[in-house]
Design a protein around this motif. Structure first.
Motif, PDB file in Angstrom:
ATOM      1  N   SER A   1      29.321  45.427  44.748  1.00 14.74           N
ATOM      2  CA  SER A   1      29.625  44.207  43.396  1.00 14.74           C
ATOM      3  C   SER A   1      28.942  43.124  43.554  1.00 14.74           C
ATOM      4  CB  SER A   1      31.251  43.838  43.646  1.00 14.74           C
ATOM      5  OG  SER A   1      32.080  44.918  43.307  1.00 14.74           O
TER       6      SER A   1
ATOM      7  N   VAL B   1      38.755  41.310  36.198  1.00 15.19           N
ATOM      8  CA  VAL B   1      37.404  41.047  36.664  1.00 15.19           C
ATOM      9  C   VAL B   1      36.738  42.098  37.083  1.00 15.19           C
ATOM     10  CG1 VAL B   1      35.909  39.869  38.393  1.00 15.19           C
ATOM     11  CG2 VAL B   1      37.707  38.482  37.163  1.00 15.19           C
ATOM     12  N   ASN B   2      37.391  43.082  37.983  1.00 19.68           N
ATOM     13  CA  ASN B   2      36.974  44.213  38.753  1.00 19.68           C
ATOM     14  C   ASN B   2      36.718  45.487  37.615  1.00 19.68           C
ATOM     15  OD1 ASN B   2      36.584  44.161  41.952  1.00 19.68           O
ATOM     16  ND2 ASN B   2      38.288  42.681  41.235  1.00 19.68           N
TER      17      ASN B   2
ATOM     18  N   PRO C   1      35.694  40.089  31.872  1.00 24.32           N
ATOM     19  CA  PRO C   1      35.813  39.010  33.180  1.00 24.32           C
ATOM     20  C   PRO C   1      35.875  37.544  33.013  1.00 24.32           C
ATOM     21  CG  PRO C   1      33.767  40.049  32.505  1.00 24.32           C
ATOM     22  CD  PRO C   1      34.722  40.581  31.383  1.00 24.32           C
TER      23      PRO C   1
ATOM     24  N   ALA D   1      35.506  36.122  43.055  1.00 25.72           N
ATOM     25  CA  ALA D   1      36.471  36.158  42.217  1.00 25.72           C
ATOM     26  C   ALA D   1      37.691  36.910  42.938  1.00 25.72           C
ATOM     27  CB  ALA D   1      36.348  36.728  40.807  1.00 25.72           C
ATOM     28  N   THR D   2      37.337  37.856  43.333  1.00 26.23           N
ATOM     29  CA  THR D   2      38.253  38.837  43.867  1.00 26.23           C
ATOM     30  C   THR D   2      38.977  38.142  45.193  1.00 26.23           C
ATOM     31  OG1 THR D   2      37.235  40.739  43.152  1.00 26.23           O
ATOM     32  CG2 THR D   2      38.809  41.257  44.849  1.00 26.23           C
TER      33      THR D   2
ATOM     34  N   PRO E   1      28.589  37.410  32.072  1.00 29.52           N
ATOM     35  CA  PRO E   1      29.688  38.381  32.041  1.00 29.52           C
ATOM     36  C   PRO E   1      30.122  38.480  30.558  1.00 29.52           C
ATOM     37  CG  PRO E   1      30.385  36.375  33.187  1.00 29.52           C
ATOM     38  CD  PRO E   1      29.014  36.243  33.158  1.00 29.52           C
TER      39      PRO E   1
ATOM     40  N   GLY F   1      39.251  36.714  32.897  1.00 34.38           N
ATOM     41  CA  GLY F   1      39.974  36.991  34.154  1.00 34.38           C
ATOM     42  C   GLY F   1      39.754  35.792  35.233  1.00 34.38           C
ATOM     43  N   ILE F   2      38.498  35.416  35.023  1.00 35.11           N
ATOM     44  CA  ILE F   2      38.152  34.233  35.876  1.00 35.11           C
ATOM     45  C   ILE F   2      38.975  32.934  35.569  1.00 35.11           C
ATOM     46  CG2 ILE F   2      36.476  32.270  36.306  1.00 35.11           C
ATOM     47  CD1 ILE F   2      34.531  34.681  36.300  1.00 35.11           C
TER      48      ILE F   2
ATOM     49  N   VAL G   1      31.708  38.537  41.427  1.00 40.63           N
ATOM     50  CA  VAL G   1      33.012  39.472  41.300  1.00 40.63           C
ATOM     51  C   VAL G   1      33.802  39.113  42.723  1.00 40.63           C
ATOM     52  CG1 VAL G   1      33.778  41.688  41.236  1.00 40.63           C
ATOM     53  CG2 VAL G   1      31.776  40.936  39.718  1.00 40.63           C
TER      54      VAL G   1
ATOM     55  N   ALA H   1      36.466  45.270  34.483  1.00 44.84           N
ATOM     56  CA  ALA H   1      35.249  44.883  33.459  1.00 44.84           C
ATOM     57  C   ALA H   1      33.789  45.011  34.158  1.00 44.84           C
ATOM     58  CB  ALA H   1      35.316  43.469  33.081  1.00 44.84           C
ATOM     59  N   GLU H   2      33.838  44.903  35.520  1.00 44.39           N
ATOM     60  CA  GLU H   2      32.525  45.375  36.249  1.00 44.39           C
ATOM     61  C   GLU H   2      32.368  46.745  36.675  1.00 44.39           C
ATOM     62  OE1 GLU H   2      28.988  44.244  37.970  1.00 44.39           O
ATOM     63  OE2 GLU H   2      30.184  42.938  36.536  1.00 44.39           O
TER      64      GLU H   2
END
Length: 311
Positions: free
Chosen positions: A96, A141-142, A291, A103-104, A287, A294-295, A100, A144-145
């Motif tokens: 990743s 976020v995850n 995402p 963010a996680t 992004p 999400g952020i 990402v 979407a990535e």
């Protein structure tokens, strides 16, 4: 207050270097295990210099004696809180982008609740609601990535960081319980040396060494390149020493709970700095909408969390 917020954001910028440089080392072909283990070797060197400079030989000898007296405890707390945590973060960097992972990683504020629950703490219901907001943001976020919900990418890139977010507060809480609590299953370490955060980080870093040795023996990665060694030194310097110093300075200068909460909330800036760093040094694309949303949710949840948790 503004000065403290700016200091907190500055520390977030230095903390974010971890995610950007780890991704850079991955792109250059460096093995994740060297990215993880060498950081803590350099941390031990840098922190030893700080301890010697601030307290001299006497303080350094006291810290080493404290480690020798409770080496099993430091191996467990340092192995979980520093070793397992950072090994998982560096492993995830192979799958990743840095932003990402940054963010996680904000999920750690939620994971901290569970670490505290293990030791009998309880929380108001609103805290769990704020935690849910953060969790939803992390999932967005995850997903979407993950390129069309690629299960392998989710498992290898997202899950290790979520597990790491539990390891870090658990290791630190073990140290807190041993030095401040009355847990019969843990040694009682009532030492004035633990009042200094640099001593504590040095002790946990030393405790992580056996885990790194075991991983190197079993995985047996190819030798690191000179650039990887230099990059891990930069991570140790920027994130492990400079960012930590600025952040602790800002927290110590806070005069009330609102200022303290504001400083804590600035750490969500790591996500933005990691994204900007990736775009600048690694040509990371912007992004998409999911995402970004999400952020926003992650930051919103973090701000709510620290704002009302401190009241």
């Amino acid at each position: 207050m503004l000065k403290l917020i700016l200091l907190g954001i500055l520390s977030g910028a230095f903390f974010s270097s971890t995610f950007v440089i780890n991704e850079m080392m991955r792109v250059q072909g460096g093995h994740w295990l060297w990215s993880a283990s060498l950081r803590y070797l350099f941390m031990i060197v840098f922190l030893s210099i700080v301890v010697l400079a601030s307290g001299g030989i006497r303080q350094m000898a006291g810290v080493l004696r404290l480690f020798a007296d409770h080496w099993r405890f430091w191996m467990v707390s340092g192995g979980i809180g520093f070793g397992a945590f950072y090994a998982l973060v560096c492993f995830a960097a192979d799958f990743s982008p840095g932003w990402v992972i940054a963010a996680t990683w904000q999920f750690t504020i939620v994971a901290s609740l569970f670490a505290l629950l293990l030791f009998g703490r309880s929380f108001p219901r609103r805290v769990w609601f704020f935690s849910l907001i953060i969790f939803i943001g992390v999932v967005m976020v995850n997903l979407a990535e993950a390129d069309g919900f690629d299960l392998r990418k989710l498992l290898m890139g997202g899950i290790p960081v979520i597990i790491a977010s539990f390891c870090y507060p658990l290791g630190n809480q073990l140290v807190w319980e041993a030095s401040n609590g009355n847990n019969g299953r843990l040694p009682k370490i009532a030492s004035p040396f633990l009042h200094n955060p640099f001593n504590k980080v040095l002790l946990m870093s030393l405790g992580s060494l056996p885990l790194w040795a075991v991983l190197v023996v079993f995985i047996h990665p190819a030798a690191p390149s000179v650039s990887q060694v230099m990059n891990t030194a930069l991570v140790a310097l920027f994130s492990g020493l400079i960012a930590t110093t600025i952040f602790l300075f800002a927290r110590n200068r806070a005069e009330n709970s609102s200022e303290l909460a504001g400083v804590d909330a600035t750490q969500s800036s790591e996500v933005v700095f990691a994204l900007l760093g990736g775009m600048l040094f690694l040509h990371t694309p912007l992004p998409g909408m999911l995402p970004v949303l999400g952020i926003v949710l992650i930051m919103f949840g973090l701000i709510l969390f620290v704002r009302y948790q401190k009241m």
